[in-house]
Design a protein around this motif. Structure first.
Motif, PDB file in Angstrom:
ATOM      1  N   ASN A  14       0.798  -1.222   0.000  1.00  0.00           N
ATOM      2  CA  ASN A  14       0.000   0.000   0.000  1.00  0.00           C
ATOM      3  C   ASN A  14       0.833   1.275   0.000  1.00  0.00           C
ATOM      4  O   ASN A  14       0.295   2.377  -0.116  1.00  0.00           O
ATOM      5  CB  ASN A  14      -0.944   0.012   1.207  1.00  0.00           C
ATOM      6  CG  ASN A  14      -0.209  -0.094   2.532  1.00  0.00           C
ATOM      7  OD1 ASN A  14       0.729  -0.884   2.666  1.00  0.00           O
ATOM      8  ND2 ASN A  14      -0.635   0.677   3.516  1.00  0.00           N
TER       9      ASN A  14
ATOM     10  N   LEU B 102       4.302  -0.588  -3.049  1.00  0.00           N
ATOM     11  CA  LEU B 102       3.433   0.093  -4.004  1.00  0.00           C
ATOM     12  C   LEU B 102       4.148   0.314  -5.328  1.00  0.00           C
ATOM     13  O   LEU B 102       3.550   0.152  -6.407  1.00  0.00           O
ATOM     14  CB  LEU B 102       2.961   1.422  -3.417  1.00  0.00           C
ATOM     15  CG  LEU B 102       1.992   2.237  -4.270  1.00  0.00           C
ATOM     16  CD1 LEU B 102       0.760   1.426  -4.649  1.00  0.00           C
ATOM     17  CD2 LEU B 102       1.580   3.512  -3.534  1.00  0.00           C
ATOM     18  N   ALA B 103       5.418   0.676  -5.265  1.00  0.00           N
ATOM     19  CA  ALA B 103       6.197   0.842  -6.502  1.00  0.00           C
ATOM     20  C   ALA B 103       6.267  -0.471  -7.277  1.00  0.00           C
ATOM     21  O   ALA B 103       6.157  -0.492  -8.514  1.00  0.00           O
ATOM     22  CB  ALA B 103       7.598   1.348  -6.172  1.00  0.00           C
TER      23      ALA B 103
ATOM     24  N   ALA C 254       4.051  -2.959  -7.134  1.00  0.00           N
ATOM     25  CA  ALA C 254       2.719  -3.253  -7.662  1.00  0.00           C
ATOM     26  C   ALA C 254       2.444  -2.464  -8.938  1.00  0.00           C
ATOM     27  O   ALA C 254       1.938  -3.011  -9.930  1.00  0.00           O
ATOM     28  CB  ALA C 254       1.662  -2.934  -6.605  1.00  0.00           C
ATOM     29  N   ARG C 255       2.784  -1.210  -8.918  1.00  0.00           N
ATOM     30  CA  ARG C 255       2.525  -0.378 -10.096  1.00  0.00           C
ATOM     31  C   ARG C 255       3.407  -0.790 -11.273  1.00  0.00           C
ATOM     32  O   ARG C 255       2.980  -0.745 -12.425  1.00  0.00           O
ATOM     33  CB  ARG C 255       2.726   1.097  -9.725  1.00  0.00           C
ATOM     34  CG  ARG C 255       1.590   1.616  -8.854  1.00  0.00           C
ATOM     35  CD  ARG C 255       1.775   3.041  -8.391  1.00  0.00           C
ATOM     36  NE  ARG C 255       0.544   3.543  -7.762  1.00  0.00           N
ATOM     37  CZ  ARG C 255       0.477   4.586  -6.955  1.00  0.00           C
ATOM     38  NH1 ARG C 255       1.601   5.249  -6.655  1.00  0.00           N
ATOM     39  NH2 ARG C 255      -0.669   4.971  -6.436  1.00  0.00           N
ATOM     40  N   ARG C 256       4.623  -1.208 -10.974  1.00  0.00           N
ATOM     41  CA  ARG C 256       5.531  -1.651 -12.042  1.00  0.00           C
ATOM     42  C   ARG C 256       5.000  -2.934 -12.693  1.00  0.00           C
ATOM     43  O   ARG C 256       4.997  -3.068 -13.923  1.00  0.00           O
ATOM     44  CB  ARG C 256       6.916  -1.897 -11.451  1.00  0.00           C
ATOM     45  CG  ARG C 256       7.987  -2.216 -12.483  1.00  0.00           C
ATOM     46  CD  ARG C 256       8.545  -0.945 -13.068  1.00  0.00           C
ATOM     47  NE  ARG C 256       9.640  -1.215 -13.981  1.00  0.00           N
ATOM     48  CZ  ARG C 256      10.710  -0.440 -14.109  1.00  0.00           C
ATOM     49  NH1 ARG C 256      10.832   0.654 -13.383  1.00  0.00           N
ATOM     50  NH2 ARG C 256      11.660  -0.729 -14.970  1.00  0.00           N
TER      51      ARG C 256
ATOM     52  N   ALA D  27       1.887  -3.982 -12.702  1.00  0.00           N
ATOM     53  CA  ALA D  27       0.648  -3.659 -13.418  1.00  0.00           C
ATOM     54  C   ALA D  27       0.942  -3.004 -14.759  1.00  0.00           C
ATOM     55  O   ALA D  27       0.289  -3.287 -15.770  1.00  0.00           O
ATOM     56  CB  ALA D  27      -0.222  -2.751 -12.556  1.00  0.00           C
ATOM     57  N   ALA D  28       1.952  -2.141 -14.785  1.00  0.00           N
ATOM     58  CA  ALA D  28       2.334  -1.484 -16.043  1.00  0.00           C
ATOM     59  C   ALA D  28       2.838  -2.493 -17.064  1.00  0.00           C
ATOM     60  O   ALA D  28       2.734  -2.269 -18.274  1.00  0.00           O
ATOM     61  CB  ALA D  28       3.396  -0.427 -15.776  1.00  0.00           C
TER      62      ALA D  28
ATOM     63  N   GLU E  59      -4.914   4.528  -4.571  1.00  0.00           N
ATOM     64  CA  GLU E  59      -5.200   4.935  -5.947  1.00  0.00           C
ATOM     65  C   GLU E  59      -4.456   4.070  -6.956  1.00  0.00           C
ATOM     66  O   GLU E  59      -3.242   3.878  -6.864  1.00  0.00           O
ATOM     67  CB  GLU E  59      -4.811   6.405  -6.154  1.00  0.00           C
ATOM     68  CG  GLU E  59      -5.151   6.937  -7.542  1.00  0.00           C
ATOM     69  CD  GLU E  59      -4.785   8.403  -7.713  1.00  0.00           C
ATOM     70  OE1 GLU E  59      -4.928   8.913  -8.839  1.00  0.00           O
ATOM     71  OE2 GLU E  59      -4.346   9.025  -6.726  1.00  0.00           O
ATOM     72  N   GLY E  60      -5.200   3.530  -7.893  1.00  0.00           N
ATOM     73  CA  GLY E  60      -4.605   2.827  -9.019  1.00  0.00           C
ATOM     74  C   GLY E  60      -4.311   1.356  -8.821  1.00  0.00           C
ATOM     75  O   GLY E  60      -3.852   0.692  -9.755  1.00  0.00           O
ATOM     76  N   VAL E  61      -4.551   0.802  -7.621  1.00  0.00           N
ATOM     77  CA  VAL E  61      -4.296  -0.624  -7.399  1.00  0.00           C
ATOM     78  C   VAL E  61      -5.449  -1.234  -6.602  1.00  0.00           C
ATOM     79  O   VAL E  61      -6.149  -0.544  -5.868  1.00  0.00           O
ATOM     80  CB  VAL E  61      -2.967  -0.884  -6.644  1.00  0.00           C
ATOM     81  CG1 VAL E  61      -1.776  -0.416  -7.451  1.00  0.00           C
ATOM     82  CG2 VAL E  61      -2.982  -0.226  -5.277  1.00  0.00           C
TER      83      VAL E  61
ATOM     84  N   ASP F 172      11.371   2.978  -7.111  1.00  0.00           N
ATOM     85  CA  ASP F 172      11.213   2.440  -8.470  1.00  0.00           C
ATOM     86  C   ASP F 172      12.440   1.645  -8.908  1.00  0.00           C
ATOM     87  O   ASP F 172      12.331   0.740  -9.744  1.00  0.00           O
ATOM     88  CB  ASP F 172      10.958   3.571  -9.464  1.00  0.00           C
ATOM     89  CG  ASP F 172       9.554   4.147  -9.332  1.00  0.00           C
ATOM     90  OD1 ASP F 172       8.657   3.414  -8.873  1.00  0.00           O
ATOM     91  OD2 ASP F 172       9.357   5.323  -9.681  1.00  0.00           O
TER      92      ASP F 172
END
Length: 243
Positions: free
Chosen positions: A20, A25-26, A28-30, A32-33, A49-51, A211
């Motif tokens: 979270n 979170l970094a 998870a977003r990576r 997902a991208a 936001e976004g996940v 990141d």
């Protein structure tokens, strides 16, 4: 779906514990991208936001089971597990109480065991899977006042390497990422003096960005790391020199 070198990730089911904020979170977003379906866990389960978020306390078996059941319903069996949930509770060793030691180990090490054990069911059936454990340079290098944290993070190496040997024949990999000082909320609690002392031992002379850790995790989760298991990859600016 089995990924081989050169293929893209296409809709795999990924779970990132403690995802979270910060490094989780970094990551998870990576992922997902890159095309994966990703859910993160947090104790509160509050929206991010976004996940996608599911509540989970990795110290509790029933909570882990409920989280996995939710993820499996929404995006299928977990194919990529990132065991990232962790806490610190620093004390000099002479003042370290049993309950403080136990709480850190139960969250950071035993919690990783709990989620890995739950994830392995589907991975064994599919005869494929990626497990990535987020350790720390402290687990390899040691640090004053962090005997509990270092022990928990060092234990992840033994856990991952045992799983690598046991599950490799089933197409399941298990690897470790060991970050150094990262620009996150956890690092923000350090005094300026302590941060300066740590950075003085880092050859690159700076903190990592979350990141940069996420990029290494994404590599381990991706097709180009298909023949990599039991590895410990430091992302520490040279602090531990590969220990």
């Amino acid at each position: 779906m089995t990924l081989t070198t050169g293929e893209r990730n296409v809709g795999r089911s990924a779970l990132v514990t403690g995802g979270n904020r910060g490094i989780g979170l970094a990551i998870a977003r990576r992922l997902a991208a890159g095309g994966d379906s990703v859910t993160v866990t947090s104790r509160s389960g509050e929206p991010v936001e976004g996940v996608s978020v599911v509540p989970c306390d990795v110290r509790d078996v029933a909570s882990v089971e409920a989280a996995f059941a939710s993820v499996e319903k929404d995006q299928g069996p977990v194919e990529v597990l990132v065991a990232n949930a962790g806490i610190t509770s620093d004390r000099m060793f002479a003042a370290l109480k049993d309950e403080v030691f136990t709480d850190v180990v139960d969250t950071n090490l035993t919690g990783a065991y709990r989620v890995a054990k739950r994830a392995v069911r589907g991975m064994m059936r599919a005869r494929q899977g990626r497990m990535i454990f987020i350790s720390s340079v402290v687990g390899l290098y040691g640090w004053p006042g962090q005997a509990n944290y270092a022990a928990s993070k060092a234990g992840l190496v033994g856990l991952a390497r045992s799983l690598a040997r046991e599950l490799g024949p089933l197409g399941i990999t298990a690897n470790v990422v060991a970050p150094g000082l990262v620009d996150t909320d956890m690092a923000a609690v350090l005094s300026q003096e302590r941060e300066a002392a740590i950075l003085g031992t880092v050859p690159l002379g700076r903190k990592a960005d979350a990141d940069e850790v996420a990029a290494v995790v994404a590599f381990l989760a991706g097709p180009d790391a298909a023949y990599l298991t039991g590895a410990v990859i430091p992302v520490d600016g040279g602090l531990g020199m590969g220990h």
